[in-house]
Write a protein that holds these residues in place. Structure first.
Motif, PDB file in Angstrom:
ATOM      1  N   ARG A   1       0.872  -1.170   0.000  1.00 38.73           N
ATOM      2  CA  ARG A   1       0.000   0.000   0.000  1.00 38.73           C
ATOM      3  C   ARG A   1       0.905   1.214   0.000  1.00 38.73           C
ATOM      4  O   ARG A   1       1.714   1.407   0.895  1.00 38.73           O
ATOM      5  CB  ARG A   1      -0.897   0.048   1.238  1.00 38.73           C
ATOM      6  N   MET A   2       0.807   1.994  -1.058  1.00 43.26           N
ATOM      7  CA  MET A   2       1.634   3.191  -1.170  1.00 43.26           C
ATOM      8  C   MET A   2       0.801   4.427  -0.865  1.00 43.26           C
ATOM      9  O   MET A   2      -0.395   4.464  -1.144  1.00 43.26           O
ATOM     10  CB  MET A   2       2.220   3.294  -2.571  1.00 43.26           C
ATOM     11  N   ASP A   3       1.456   5.425  -0.320  1.00 46.01           N
ATOM     12  CA  ASP A   3       0.798   6.685  -0.003  1.00 46.01           C
ATOM     13  C   ASP A   3       0.802   7.602  -1.223  1.00 46.01           C
ATOM     14  O   ASP A   3       1.674   7.499  -2.096  1.00 46.01           O
ATOM     15  CB  ASP A   3       1.510   7.382   1.163  1.00 46.01           C
ATOM     16  N   LYS A   4      -0.153   8.493  -1.274  1.00 49.54           N
ATOM     17  CA  LYS A   4      -0.243   9.468  -2.355  1.00 49.54           C
ATOM     18  C   LYS A   4       1.063  10.258  -2.425  1.00 49.54           C
ATOM     19  O   LYS A   4       1.601  10.685  -1.404  1.00 49.54           O
ATOM     20  CB  LYS A   4      -1.412  10.420  -2.104  1.00 49.54           C
ATOM     21  N   GLY A   5       1.581  10.409  -3.638  1.00 52.18           N
ATOM     22  CA  GLY A   5       2.797  11.178  -3.848  1.00 52.18           C
ATOM     23  C   GLY A   5       4.074  10.356  -3.831  1.00 52.18           C
ATOM     24  O   GLY A   5       5.131  10.851  -4.203  1.00 52.18           O
ATOM     25  N   GLU A   6       4.007   9.093  -3.408  1.00 48.38           N
ATOM     26  CA  GLU A   6       5.213   8.266  -3.398  1.00 48.38           C
ATOM     27  C   GLU A   6       5.541   7.816  -4.819  1.00 48.38           C
ATOM     28  O   GLU A   6       4.641   7.564  -5.627  1.00 48.38           O
ATOM     29  CB  GLU A   6       5.023   7.035  -2.503  1.00 48.38           C
ATOM     30  N   GLU A   7       6.818   7.726  -5.112  1.00 48.33           N
ATOM     31  CA  GLU A   7       7.273   7.273  -6.421  1.00 48.33           C
ATOM     32  C   GLU A   7       7.183   5.754  -6.472  1.00 48.33           C
ATOM     33  O   GLU A   7       7.832   5.060  -5.681  1.00 48.33           O
ATOM     34  CB  GLU A   7       8.719   7.723  -6.677  1.00 48.33           C
ATOM     35  N   ILE A   8       6.387   5.231  -7.394  1.00 47.67           N
ATOM     36  CA  ILE A   8       6.128   3.799  -7.473  1.00 47.67           C
ATOM     37  C   ILE A   8       7.410   3.013  -7.715  1.00 47.67           C
ATOM     38  O   ILE A   8       7.710   2.064  -6.991  1.00 47.67           O
ATOM     39  CB  ILE A   8       5.085   3.500  -8.572  1.00 47.67           C
ATOM     40  N   LEU A   9       8.171   3.385  -8.727  1.00 51.20           N
ATOM     41  CA  LEU A   9       9.385   2.645  -9.063  1.00 51.20           C
ATOM     42  C   LEU A   9      10.381   2.660  -7.903  1.00 51.20           C
ATOM     43  O   LEU A   9      10.996   1.637  -7.594  1.00 51.20           O
ATOM     44  CB  LEU A   9      10.031   3.213 -10.330  1.00 51.20           C
ATOM     45  N   GLU A  10      10.528   3.788  -7.262  1.00 55.06           N
ATOM     46  CA  GLU A  10      11.437   3.912  -6.123  1.00 55.06           C
ATOM     47  C   GLU A  10      11.049   2.939  -5.009  1.00 55.06           C
ATOM     48  O   GLU A  10      11.898   2.267  -4.421  1.00 55.06           O
ATOM     49  CB  GLU A  10      11.388   5.349  -5.602  1.00 55.06           C
ATOM     50  N   LYS A  11       9.765   2.848  -4.708  1.00 53.60           N
ATOM     51  CA  LYS A  11       9.288   1.969  -3.640  1.00 53.60           C
ATOM     52  C   LYS A  11       9.401   0.499  -4.031  1.00 53.60           C
ATOM     53  O   LYS A  11       9.716  -0.352  -3.204  1.00 53.60           O
ATOM     54  CB  LYS A  11       7.851   2.320  -3.250  1.00 53.60           C
ATOM     55  N   ILE A  12       9.140   0.180  -5.294  1.00 57.80           N
ATOM     56  CA  ILE A  12       9.290  -1.202  -5.760  1.00 57.80           C
ATOM     57  C   ILE A  12      10.754  -1.628  -5.636  1.00 57.80           C
ATOM     58  O   ILE A  12      11.049  -2.731  -5.178  1.00 57.80           O
ATOM     59  CB  ILE A  12       8.782  -1.356  -7.207  1.00 57.80           C
ATOM     60  N   LYS A  13      11.675  -0.747  -6.021  1.00 58.13           N
ATOM     61  CA  LYS A  13      13.099  -1.057  -5.888  1.00 58.13           C
ATOM     62  C   LYS A  13      13.481  -1.258  -4.424  1.00 58.13           C
ATOM     63  O   LYS A  13      14.257  -2.163  -4.089  1.00 58.13           O
ATOM     64  CB  LYS A  13      13.953   0.057  -6.495  1.00 58.13           C
ATOM     65  N   GLU A  14      12.945  -0.421  -3.551  1.00 63.04           N
ATOM     66  CA  GLU A  14      13.226  -0.524  -2.122  1.00 63.04           C
ATOM     67  C   GLU A  14      12.807  -1.901  -1.580  1.00 63.04           C
ATOM     68  O   GLU A  14      13.562  -2.553  -0.852  1.00 63.04           O
ATOM     69  CB  GLU A  14      12.478   0.581  -1.383  1.00 63.04           C
ATOM     70  N   ILE A  15      11.617  -2.344  -1.942  1.00 67.95           N
ATOM     71  CA  ILE A  15      11.144  -3.654  -1.505  1.00 67.95           C
ATOM     72  C   ILE A  15      11.989  -4.768  -2.102  1.00 67.95           C
ATOM     73  O   ILE A  15      12.351  -5.728  -1.418  1.00 67.95           O
ATOM     74  CB  ILE A  15       9.656  -3.848  -1.875  1.00 67.95           C
ATOM     75  N   ALA A  16      12.323  -4.660  -3.388  1.00 64.95           N
ATOM     76  CA  ALA A  16      13.133  -5.683  -4.049  1.00 64.95           C
ATOM     77  C   ALA A  16      14.478  -5.867  -3.357  1.00 64.95           C
ATOM     78  O   ALA A  16      14.941  -6.990  -3.167  1.00 64.95           O
ATOM     79  CB  ALA A  16      13.336  -5.330  -5.520  1.00 64.95           C
ATOM     80  N   VAL A  17      15.101  -4.773  -2.954  1.00 63.01           N
ATOM     81  CA  VAL A  17      16.386  -4.857  -2.252  1.00 63.01           C
ATOM     82  C   VAL A  17      16.203  -5.490  -0.876  1.00 63.01           C
ATOM     83  O   VAL A  17      16.930  -6.414  -0.500  1.00 63.01           O
ATOM     84  CB  VAL A  17      17.038  -3.458  -2.135  1.00 63.01           C
ATOM     85  N   LYS A  18      15.218  -5.031  -0.117  1.00 55.10           N
ATOM     86  CA  LYS A  18      14.969  -5.557   1.233  1.00 55.10           C
ATOM     87  C   LYS A  18      14.643  -7.041   1.219  1.00 55.10           C
ATOM     88  O   LYS A  18      15.082  -7.792   2.083  1.00 55.10           O
ATOM     89  CB  LYS A  18      13.808  -4.820   1.902  1.00 55.10           C
ATOM     90  N   GLU A  19      13.862  -7.471   0.230  1.00 58.87           N
ATOM     91  CA  GLU A  19      13.389  -8.856   0.181  1.00 58.87           C
ATOM     92  C   GLU A  19      14.239  -9.742  -0.736  1.00 58.87           C
ATOM     93  O   GLU A  19      13.903 -10.900  -0.948  1.00 58.87           O
ATOM     94  CB  GLU A  19      11.925  -8.883  -0.281  1.00 58.87           C
TER      95      GLU A  19
END
Length: 57
Positions: free
Chosen positions: A13-31
């Motif tokens: 669940r992303m918040d309004k204004g968050e960059e989608i690609l940036e957050k997907i990359k963040e999760i990919a690295v963490k997981e």
């Protein structure tokens, strides 16, 4: 952003204004995700899609 893992599926669940690609990359690295299929439901203000030719990299 909030996300939860259910075996091989991750729900985000992303918040309004968050960059989608940036957050997907963040999760990919963490997981430690190296390959994924992404499905989305919701609204965006602006969206750009791209294609990668793996032979040319």
């Amino acid at each position: 952003m909030e996300y939860k893992r259910f075996k091989s599926t991750i729900v985000v669940r992303m918040d309004k204004g968050e960059e989608i690609l940036e957050k997907i990359k963040e999760i990919a690295v963490k997981e430690d995700i190296r390959l994924a299929a992404i499905n989305a439901l919701g609204a965006v203000g602006e969206f750009t899609a791209g294609v990668l030719n793996t032979k040319e990299k």
